[in-house]
Write an enzyme that holds these catalytic residues in place. Structure first.
Site: not given
Length: 498
Positions: A85, A404, A408
């Site tokens: 599936h 962070s 980024h």
């Protein structure tokens, strides 16, 4: 018939209870096996030491019993793809790629009267590859030579030194200088001065960040061992072999250990499959940009700013944004890391967890990218608490979010060639708010729906605003831009100059 009907009614509750107990049993079994493995192989994992050693070293670093324990385990998607599936969902994405290819070919055939198989966009974004390779080679060689030799020189003379603090400060300053100037400023200068295209810049900057984190982990894990050996008046200095350090630089982890659990053999067919999937994902992203992004953004960048246009742009960007999110996850966190793990026989493949089942952003942040999360948790969050005290957990979390978000945004700013802090604002504003609102106490399907809805909207905002800014800077260039011109959004005023 009545017994059968009653059995069918009891079946869901029975299966749910069995699944719950089985999950608890498996989790406890994994935890016990990890503890047994760490206790029986202390030589392999020096960070997992005896209770006496923990007591001696507690003033030197964060408690080692909370360090990451590596154990042999498969990636979650590899296990899920064995279920037919789940594999069908994978096949559906392949079918969607085929539809994108057919759509592009048919439109080109109608417009040009022939099949156009050009990949000008890919050739452009990955241009100047020789410069990229030479830059990476210099970064890697410097990371191999400088941090390792600085550590060896410091460690070998630390025991006999009469000025240990001065010696440590001196070598610490040299290492910090290498991290900031050598690995920090150097690659960034090359990416900007050589005007590397976006994808080439991504390669250089992401490798820069990866090597900085690797070098920090190597020093962070080994310095306390030297301090502990000196305190114990040991005759030997625990210095890792250069081969162990080299393996770590290639290994798909940011946490240093002298040894990792290894698989007995390399499945080269598996490696080829993963690299082929990375290549397929790259072409998938190309067709998403060609069919869903490029046709809409050049026009929207030249239109007068209005709320209706912004809303339409965001919602039209949700589909390509979500597909790009899935491709980044599948291509990098699953395929790329698993390919290198297989070539290195690296057995711990838990690069991510079931982030798609998250009912809170706190859980999503922990499970989306386990590799980076481990580094932030052990070297940013836990070290912050060790330095300032456990009562500053909220400040520690906010500092990790800020770091962070800044990294980024730094990556995107260098790679796109302009500073448009959309991602930074999403991280520091909405990310922190959602982390408190959608916390681990939120359970149930509705919270998973809310998490996915906000994730979809966030991807739409990112794709829309960054793409508008990119095209605005193409249509409204400046002859002699100043530093402030790189910081001011061009998409807000480009339509006035058209």
């Amino acid at each position: 018939m009545q017994l059968i009907a009653e059995a069918e009614q009891l079946k869901p509750a029975f299966m749910k209870e069995v699944d719950s107990h089985f999950t608890e049993f498996v989790n406890s079994l994994v935890a016990k096996s990890a503890l047994l493995d760490s206790s029986s192989s202390a030589s392999l994992f020096p960070a997992s030491c005896s209770e006496k050693e923990l007591h001696k070293a507690k003033t030197l670093r964060a408690p080692p019993e909370h360090g990451k324990i590596f154990t042999a385990r498969r990636s979650l998607l590899d296990e899920l793809f064995e279920v037919s599936h789940i594999r069908t969902i994978y096949h559906m994405f392949i079918a969607l790629l085929i539809v994108f290819i057919l759509s592009t070919l048919l439109v080109d055939f109608i417009d040009e009267g022939r099949l156009v198989l050009g990949f000008d966009l890919l050739v452009f974004v990955f241009g100047k590859f020789p410069v990229v390779f030479c830059t990476w080679l210099c970064m890697f060689c410097a990371t191999v030579i400088v941090p390792y030799n600085l550590f060896v020189w410091w460690a070998q003379g630390y025991y006999s030194s009469s000025h240990r603090v001065i010696r440590s400060l001196f070598y610490g300053m040299l290492f910090t200088l290498f991290q900031t100037a050598g690995l920090g400023f150097g690659p960034t200068y090359i990416a900007v001065s050589y005007a590397l295209p976006p994808a080439s810049r991504f390669i250089v900057i992401l490798e820069q960040v990866r090597l900085v984190m690797k070098a920090h982990s190597f020093i962070r894990e080994n310095v306390p061992r030297v301090l502990a050996s000196v305190k114990d008046k040991s005759s030997t200095v625990p210095i890792p072999r250069i081969s162990q350090y080299l393996y770590f630089l290639f290994a798909p982890t940011l946490i240093y250990r002298d040894n990792y659990p290894r698989n007995p053999m390399i499945r080269w067919g598996y490696v080829a499959t993963k690299f082929a999937q990375v290549l397929g994902s790259l072409f998938y992203a190309y067709y998403i940009f060609v069919r869903l992004c490029i046709p809409q953004f050049p026009n929207s960048s030249q239109e007068t700013f209005n709320l209706r246009g912004l809303v339409l742009c965001i919602f039209n960007s949700i589909l390509p944004g979500v597909l790009i999110l899935f491709l980044v996850f599948f291509a990098f966190l699953h395929c790329w890391l698993n390919a290198f793990a297989e070539m290195l026989r690296f057995a711990d493949r838990m690069f991510y967890k079931d982030w798609w089942n998250s009912t809170s952003y706190a859980n999503y942040y922990r499970t989306w990218n386990v590799v980076v999360h481990d580094w932030l948790y052990y070297y940013a969050y836990r070290d912050f608490l060790w330095f300032f005290g456990k009562k500053f957990k909220a400040a520690a979390m906010l500092s990790v979010f800020t770091v962070s978000a800044a990294v980024h945004e730094y990556v995107l700013s260098i790679c796109f060639g302009y500073c448009y802090p959309v991602l930074f604002c999403l991280f520091t504003c909405f990310g922190i708010v959602f982390n408190f609102i959608l916390n681990d106490r939120r359970k149930g399907p509705i919270w998973n729906v809310i998490m996915w809805t906000s994730l979809f909207l966030g991807q739409g905002v990112i794709i829309c605003l960054y793409s508008q800014e990119w095209y605005a800077r193409q249509y409204c260039p400046m002859e002699n831009p100043t530093f402030l011109d790189y910081l001011k959004p061009r998409s807000w005023s480009c339509h006035m100059k058209m």
